[in-house]
Structures are given as C-alpha cells and as structure tokens.
Design a protein around this motif. Sequence first.
Motif, mmCIF file in Angstrom:
data_model
loop_
_atom_site.group_PDB
_atom_site.id
_atom_site.type_symbol
_atom_site.label_atom_id
_atom_site.label_comp_id
_atom_site.label_asym_id
_atom_site.label_seq_id
_atom_site.Cartn_x
_atom_site.Cartn_y
_atom_site.Cartn_z
ATOM 1 N N ARG A 74 0.851 -1.195 0.000
ATOM 2 C CA ARG A 74 0.000 0.000 0.000
ATOM 3 C C ARG A 74 0.890 1.251 0.000
ATOM 4 O O ARG A 74 1.616 1.500 0.954
ATOM 5 C CB ARG A 74 -0.899 -0.014 1.236
ATOM 6 C CG ARG A 74 -2.003 -1.042 1.218
ATOM 7 C CD ARG A 74 -2.568 -1.277 2.618
ATOM 8 N NE ARG A 74 -2.728 -0.057 3.386
ATOM 9 C CZ ARG A 74 -3.826 0.709 3.378
ATOM 10 N NH1 ARG A 74 -4.863 0.355 2.629
ATOM 11 N NH2 ARG A 74 -3.890 1.789 4.116
ATOM 12 N N ILE A 76 0.241 4.410 0.417
ATOM 13 C CA ILE A 76 0.011 5.439 1.441
ATOM 14 C C ILE A 76 0.552 5.051 2.818
ATOM 15 O O ILE A 76 0.616 5.898 3.712
ATOM 16 C CB ILE A 76 -1.488 5.792 1.563
ATOM 17 C CG1 ILE A 76 -2.332 4.591 1.991
ATOM 18 C CG2 ILE A 76 -1.997 6.391 0.265
ATOM 19 C CD1 ILE A 76 -3.778 4.956 2.274
ATOM 20 N N ASP A 77 0.972 3.795 2.986
ATOM 21 C CA ASP A 77 1.580 3.381 4.255
ATOM 22 C C ASP A 77 3.071 3.662 4.316
ATOM 23 O O ASP A 77 3.697 3.487 5.364
ATOM 24 C CB ASP A 77 1.365 1.872 4.482
ATOM 25 C CG ASP A 77 -0.094 1.508 4.693
ATOM 26 O OD1 ASP A 77 -0.894 2.402 5.012
ATOM 27 O OD2 ASP A 77 -0.428 0.317 4.529
ATOM 28 N N SER A 102 -2.321 1.958 -4.587
ATOM 29 C CA SER A 102 -2.439 3.231 -3.866
ATOM 30 C C SER A 102 -2.808 3.001 -2.416
ATOM 31 O O SER A 102 -2.213 3.574 -1.498
ATOM 32 C CB SER A 102 -3.479 4.128 -4.547
ATOM 33 O OG SER A 102 -3.083 4.448 -5.856
ATOM 34 N N PRO A 105 -7.529 4.679 2.614
ATOM 35 C CA PRO A 105 -7.280 5.133 3.981
ATOM 36 C C PRO A 105 -7.938 4.190 4.986
ATOM 37 O O PRO A 105 -9.030 3.680 4.733
ATOM 38 C CB PRO A 105 -7.931 6.522 4.022
ATOM 39 C CG PRO A 105 -7.992 6.953 2.586
ATOM 40 C CD PRO A 105 -8.205 5.698 1.795
ATOM 41 N N VAL A 113 -0.927 7.359 7.702
ATOM 42 C CA VAL A 113 -0.760 7.275 6.254
ATOM 43 C C VAL A 113 -0.035 8.526 5.776
ATOM 44 O O VAL A 113 0.065 9.521 6.501
ATOM 45 C CB VAL A 113 -2.112 7.117 5.521
ATOM 46 C CG1 VAL A 113 -2.769 5.798 5.871
ATOM 47 C CG2 VAL A 113 -3.045 8.284 5.824
ATOM 48 N N TYR A 114 0.460 8.475 4.541
ATOM 49 C CA TYR A 114 1.291 9.550 4.016
ATOM 50 C C TYR A 114 0.727 10.064 2.695
ATOM 51 O O TYR A 114 0.036 9.342 1.972
ATOM 52 C CB TYR A 114 2.728 9.049 3.826
ATOM 53 C CG TYR A 114 3.336 8.574 5.122
ATOM 54 C CD1 TYR A 114 3.981 9.450 5.983
ATOM 55 C CD2 TYR A 114 3.225 7.231 5.495
ATOM 56 C CE1 TYR A 114 4.510 9.020 7.188
ATOM 57 C CE2 TYR A 114 3.757 6.784 6.699
ATOM 58 C CZ TYR A 114 4.389 7.684 7.535
ATOM 59 O OH TYR A 114 4.901 7.247 8.734
ATOM 60 N N ASN A 115 1.044 11.304 2.406
ATOM 61 C CA ASN A 115 0.549 11.950 1.195
ATOM 62 C C ASN A 115 1.457 11.596 0.020
ATOM 63 O O ASN A 115 2.245 12.413 -0.465
ATOM 64 C CB ASN A 115 0.486 13.468 1.404
ATOM 65 C CG ASN A 115 -0.117 14.185 0.206
ATOM 66 O OD1 ASN A 115 -0.924 13.612 -0.529
ATOM 67 N ND2 ASN A 115 0.268 15.432 0.003
ATOM 68 N N THR A 117 1.716 8.961 -3.721
ATOM 69 C CA THR A 117 0.959 8.251 -4.748
ATOM 70 C C THR A 117 1.665 6.936 -5.089
ATOM 71 O O THR A 117 2.827 6.718 -4.707
ATOM 72 C CB THR A 117 0.839 9.091 -6.024
ATOM 73 O OG1 THR A 117 2.144 9.216 -6.620
ATOM 74 C CG2 THR A 117 0.274 10.474 -5.714
#
Length: 256
Positions: A74, A76-77, A102, A105, A113-115, A117
Amino acid sequence: MPEAPSTAPKRTRISIELVPRSLTHLRAELQTVAEHFGNVDTVNIPDLLRFKTRSWQACTHAAGHVQRAIPHIRAIDIDPRKPLPMADHLRQHGISEVLIVSGDPPEGMSSLVYNVTALDILRKFRRELPEIKLYAGLDPYRQSFAAERDYAEEKLEAGASGFFTQPFFDLRLMELYAELLPDAEIFWGVTTVMSERTLNYWQERNKAVLPRTFEPTLAWNRQLAADALRFSRERGQHIYYMPVTANLKEYLEGIV
C-alpha cells in the motif's frame, strides 16, 4: 545465420489471490493450491490492515507450495523520508516481485498514512530495491479509457514492469484494454460474484460493469474463469483469480 526471434506466445502465469485472515487459514489454502492446482505457479497476497499478518510476511509461507509469491504494498503506508520498511524482509526471503497499489485510507484513520501516490512509491522501490520486479494496478472503472491508459503509461515510466487489473467481468472490456496497452505485461483479474451483497459491492463501490448475461451462480463464474484464462493464453499474458466466498476447489477445479 542467426535464428529469427521466437514469435511463440509467452507462458501464461496463473496466480490466486489469497487473503491472510490467519496463518492457519493461509496455510490451508496454500495446501489446497499445491494439491489440486498444478498449473498455478504464483499467489498474490493483499495487505489488509484488519489482519495481523502483513502481505510480505504472509508471502514467506508460500515457499514449497508455489514458485512465487507477490505481496501487495500500500503506497500510502510508506513514509517517503525513510527507507522501505520491508526491504530487508523481501531480500532475506527471496521475494522478487511486488504489486504497488495506492491503498485505501484506514477506517477512522486508525493508522498513519502519508501523502504519496503509487507513482512516488514505484520510484522509491526502483531507487532502493532495483532488483525487485514491480507491478502496478490497472482499474478499468475509475476513469475514462484514455485517462487510465495514460496513468498506466506513467506507472511504466516510474518503474512498473506490468499490471494487475481490477477484476473484469466481460471479455469485451478486456479486449479494449488489451488494445490500449498492447505491449504491457498484464495479470488479468477475475473474481467471483455469488450474492447480491457482493454484486452491490462491485457495482456501487468499484463502479464495475457487468454484462447483461451475468448470473450470480457458480456455473456462470466458472465459465468466466475459463474464458478469461483462454483469453490470457491466446495473448501470452497472465491471469489471477480472486475467489470471494467461493470454495477454491469447486470454483477452479478442471479449469486450471
């Protein structure tokens, strides 16, 4: 005189998506695959935060059952400022392929989580683990044909070698995407829809398109599984099956 390049289709890889609900459950499914599906050479394992076992940890249990295991990662992790947290594990256990998605959430934002892509994390993997083969997601339902094709081409430029698609339910739509990405390595996705609840999930949440001939029966789902495998083999591409609420042996026996 040098031999002409072979035009024979590439060998089709067959993967089954196994959910690591528990290690006991996962080992039982891996045993079923090994005993009944000799043509299955790969498993791919999603990373679901509601379960204790992370995808790359679950993949280590596939050894001795199938040739290769592909964890879903993932995006965003992943903290873009720190080294990849699973890098040592992947190297130590010989996991040579990963699928970058992606990621949704977490419910209630229960974990950090992180911003970032999928493109960011593809590039990060390419920098930090250049020996790993990267796959990215392809979703035929989230945007227009042209937009999804362009996004797929961006993923290839970022380091992806190919794609795992969201499940398809209609070979006509598969043919359109095969034409849009004629040179891409693709694992075509197929899943089971055996209830109104599952049908609603795919139509309402994922905006999936099902043909008018669809029936929520084992027979209909088995026919799609067989047709999609033939489609993949004809093109020298690959396939993965995502059995949902269906008995794995009943669903695929005699097909793969």
